[in-house]
Design a protein around this motif. Sequence first.
Motif, mmCIF file in Angstrom:
data_model
loop_
_atom_site.group_PDB
_atom_site.id
_atom_site.type_symbol
_atom_site.label_atom_id
_atom_site.label_comp_id
_atom_site.label_asym_id
_atom_site.label_seq_id
_atom_site.Cartn_x
_atom_site.Cartn_y
_atom_site.Cartn_z
ATOM 1 N N PRO A 53 9.189 -30.349 -18.269
ATOM 2 C CA PRO A 53 8.274 -29.086 -18.315
ATOM 3 C C PRO A 53 6.903 -29.306 -18.389
ATOM 4 O O PRO A 53 6.269 -30.327 -19.123
ATOM 5 C CB PRO A 53 8.747 -28.344 -19.553
ATOM 6 C CG PRO A 53 10.109 -28.893 -19.769
ATOM 7 C CD PRO A 53 10.074 -30.611 -19.338
ATOM 8 N N ALA A 54 5.979 -28.589 -17.641
ATOM 9 C CA ALA A 54 4.656 -28.615 -17.774
ATOM 10 C C ALA A 54 3.789 -28.803 -19.135
ATOM 11 O O ALA A 54 2.801 -29.560 -19.189
ATOM 12 C CB ALA A 54 4.074 -27.795 -16.808
ATOM 13 N N GLU A 55 4.407 -28.173 -19.960
ATOM 14 C CA GLU A 55 4.100 -28.098 -21.497
ATOM 15 C C GLU A 55 4.153 -29.326 -22.078
ATOM 16 O O GLU A 55 5.293 -29.945 -22.183
ATOM 17 C CB GLU A 55 4.620 -27.118 -22.358
ATOM 18 C CG GLU A 55 4.266 -25.679 -21.604
ATOM 19 C CD GLU A 55 5.631 -25.294 -20.649
ATOM 20 O OE1 GLU A 55 6.267 -25.972 -20.302
ATOM 21 O OE2 GLU A 55 5.658 -23.942 -20.264
ATOM 22 N N GLU A 56 3.234 -29.908 -22.547
ATOM 23 C CA GLU A 56 3.267 -31.413 -23.130
ATOM 24 C C GLU A 56 3.813 -31.271 -24.523
ATOM 25 O O GLU A 56 4.437 -32.437 -24.960
ATOM 26 C CB GLU A 56 1.766 -31.884 -23.354
ATOM 27 C CG GLU A 56 0.980 -32.077 -22.226
ATOM 28 C CD GLU A 56 -0.453 -32.621 -22.498
ATOM 29 O OE1 GLU A 56 -0.493 -33.135 -23.715
ATOM 30 O OE2 GLU A 56 -1.518 -32.467 -21.682
ATOM 31 N N GLU A 57 3.899 -30.268 -25.194
ATOM 32 C CA GLU A 57 4.967 -30.350 -26.339
ATOM 33 C C GLU A 57 6.331 -30.182 -26.464
ATOM 34 O O GLU A 57 6.941 -30.592 -27.523
ATOM 35 C CB GLU A 57 4.297 -29.226 -27.377
ATOM 36 C CG GLU A 57 4.915 -27.993 -27.028
ATOM 37 C CD GLU A 57 4.211 -27.141 -26.060
ATOM 38 O OE1 GLU A 57 4.643 -25.947 -25.784
ATOM 39 O OE2 GLU A 57 3.091 -27.502 -25.541
ATOM 40 N N PHE A 58 6.849 -30.478 -25.062
ATOM 41 C CA PHE A 58 8.414 -30.617 -25.139
ATOM 42 C C PHE A 58 8.568 -32.039 -25.011
ATOM 43 O O PHE A 58 8.153 -32.830 -24.582
ATOM 44 C CB PHE A 58 8.765 -30.098 -23.763
ATOM 45 C CG PHE A 58 8.806 -28.276 -23.941
ATOM 46 C CD1 PHE A 58 9.918 -27.550 -24.412
ATOM 47 C CD2 PHE A 58 7.835 -27.749 -23.602
ATOM 48 C CE1 PHE A 58 10.110 -26.505 -24.775
ATOM 49 C CE2 PHE A 58 7.823 -26.347 -23.535
ATOM 50 C CZ PHE A 58 8.968 -25.556 -24.027
ATOM 51 N N LYS A 59 10.133 -32.288 -25.589
ATOM 52 C CA LYS A 59 10.538 -33.764 -25.822
ATOM 53 C C LYS A 59 11.976 -33.367 -25.285
ATOM 54 O O LYS A 59 12.494 -32.547 -25.552
ATOM 55 C CB LYS A 59 10.267 -34.313 -27.106
ATOM 56 C CG LYS A 59 11.154 -33.570 -28.128
ATOM 57 C CD LYS A 59 11.215 -34.564 -29.590
ATOM 58 C CE LYS A 59 12.135 -33.657 -30.348
ATOM 59 N NZ LYS A 59 12.523 -34.551 -31.719
ATOM 60 N N SER A 60 12.426 -34.500 -24.577
ATOM 61 C CA SER A 60 13.872 -34.473 -24.237
ATOM 62 C C SER A 60 14.862 -34.667 -25.238
ATOM 63 O O SER A 60 14.574 -35.429 -26.366
ATOM 64 C CB SER A 60 13.988 -35.504 -23.032
ATOM 65 O OG SER A 60 15.223 -35.925 -22.690
ATOM 66 N N LEU A 61 15.940 -34.064 -25.122
ATOM 67 C CA LEU A 61 16.930 -34.190 -26.313
ATOM 68 C C LEU A 61 18.026 -35.140 -25.914
ATOM 69 O O LEU A 61 19.028 -35.143 -26.516
ATOM 70 C CB LEU A 61 17.606 -32.690 -26.590
ATOM 71 C CG LEU A 61 16.589 -31.731 -27.289
ATOM 72 C CD1 LEU A 61 17.565 -30.295 -27.672
ATOM 73 C CD2 LEU A 61 15.900 -32.352 -28.450
ATOM 74 N N GLY A 62 17.832 -35.830 -25.055
ATOM 75 C CA GLY A 62 18.649 -36.783 -24.388
ATOM 76 C C GLY A 62 18.733 -37.029 -22.944
ATOM 77 O O GLY A 62 17.974 -36.430 -22.188
ATOM 78 N N GLU A 63 19.701 -37.905 -22.523
ATOM 79 C CA GLU A 63 19.713 -37.990 -21.042
ATOM 80 C C GLU A 63 20.423 -36.923 -20.665
ATOM 81 O O GLU A 63 21.229 -36.278 -20.911
ATOM 82 C CB GLU A 63 20.451 -39.419 -20.924
ATOM 83 C CG GLU A 63 19.857 -40.619 -21.362
ATOM 84 C CD GLU A 63 18.493 -40.993 -20.691
ATOM 85 O OE1 GLU A 63 18.546 -40.699 -19.606
ATOM 86 O OE2 GLU A 63 17.304 -41.155 -21.451
ATOM 87 N N PRO A 64 20.190 -36.757 -19.191
ATOM 88 C CA PRO A 64 20.976 -35.913 -18.408
ATOM 89 C C PRO A 64 22.392 -35.923 -18.585
ATOM 90 O O PRO A 64 22.998 -37.043 -18.505
ATOM 91 C CB PRO A 64 20.695 -35.583 -16.913
ATOM 92 C CG PRO A 64 19.283 -36.507 -17.038
ATOM 93 C CD PRO A 64 19.240 -37.436 -18.145
ATOM 94 N N SER A 65 23.056 -34.867 -18.565
ATOM 95 C CA SER A 65 24.712 -34.737 -18.726
ATOM 96 C C SER A 65 25.299 -34.095 -17.591
ATOM 97 O O SER A 65 24.751 -33.324 -16.964
ATOM 98 C CB SER A 65 25.083 -34.073 -20.143
ATOM 99 O OG SER A 65 24.615 -35.087 -21.041
#
Length: 128
Positions: A53-65
């Motif tokens: 996402p373009a918003e910087e404050e987002f972090k991934s919750l893991g690898e794609p499933s």
Amino acid sequence: MADTDPEREETFSQIPDNSAFLAHEGSVVVASDLEDQRAKVRVELWDSPPDAPAEEEFKSLGEPSAVFFESERIQLISLMQEPQSDEYALTSAGPYRVRVWMGSQQENPAEELDAYRLFESFVIQLWR
């Protein structure tokens, strides 16, 4: 988020740890750090693997499933199995890839109930 297929198995037969997601049985289950909240959730449908996402404050919750949807419709639902959104139309039934992103906790000072004052934002990305 769950497949709207009425034949679908129990959506919440498995729940991930906090700050994680689990894709299984026609559903994507996201576990939050907050016990009670009115989360903001955005679902994105893509033709190919999307960028973060373009918003910087987002972090991934893991690898794609991988997740398989029997029908062509999905919907956000609560742990109590109550609809939380309109249905989303998929391009077709079948396998999809999914990744979930989580934003930082925010506060809604206009929220009257203290239990719901803090909330998180999530982006659920689906693609084939």
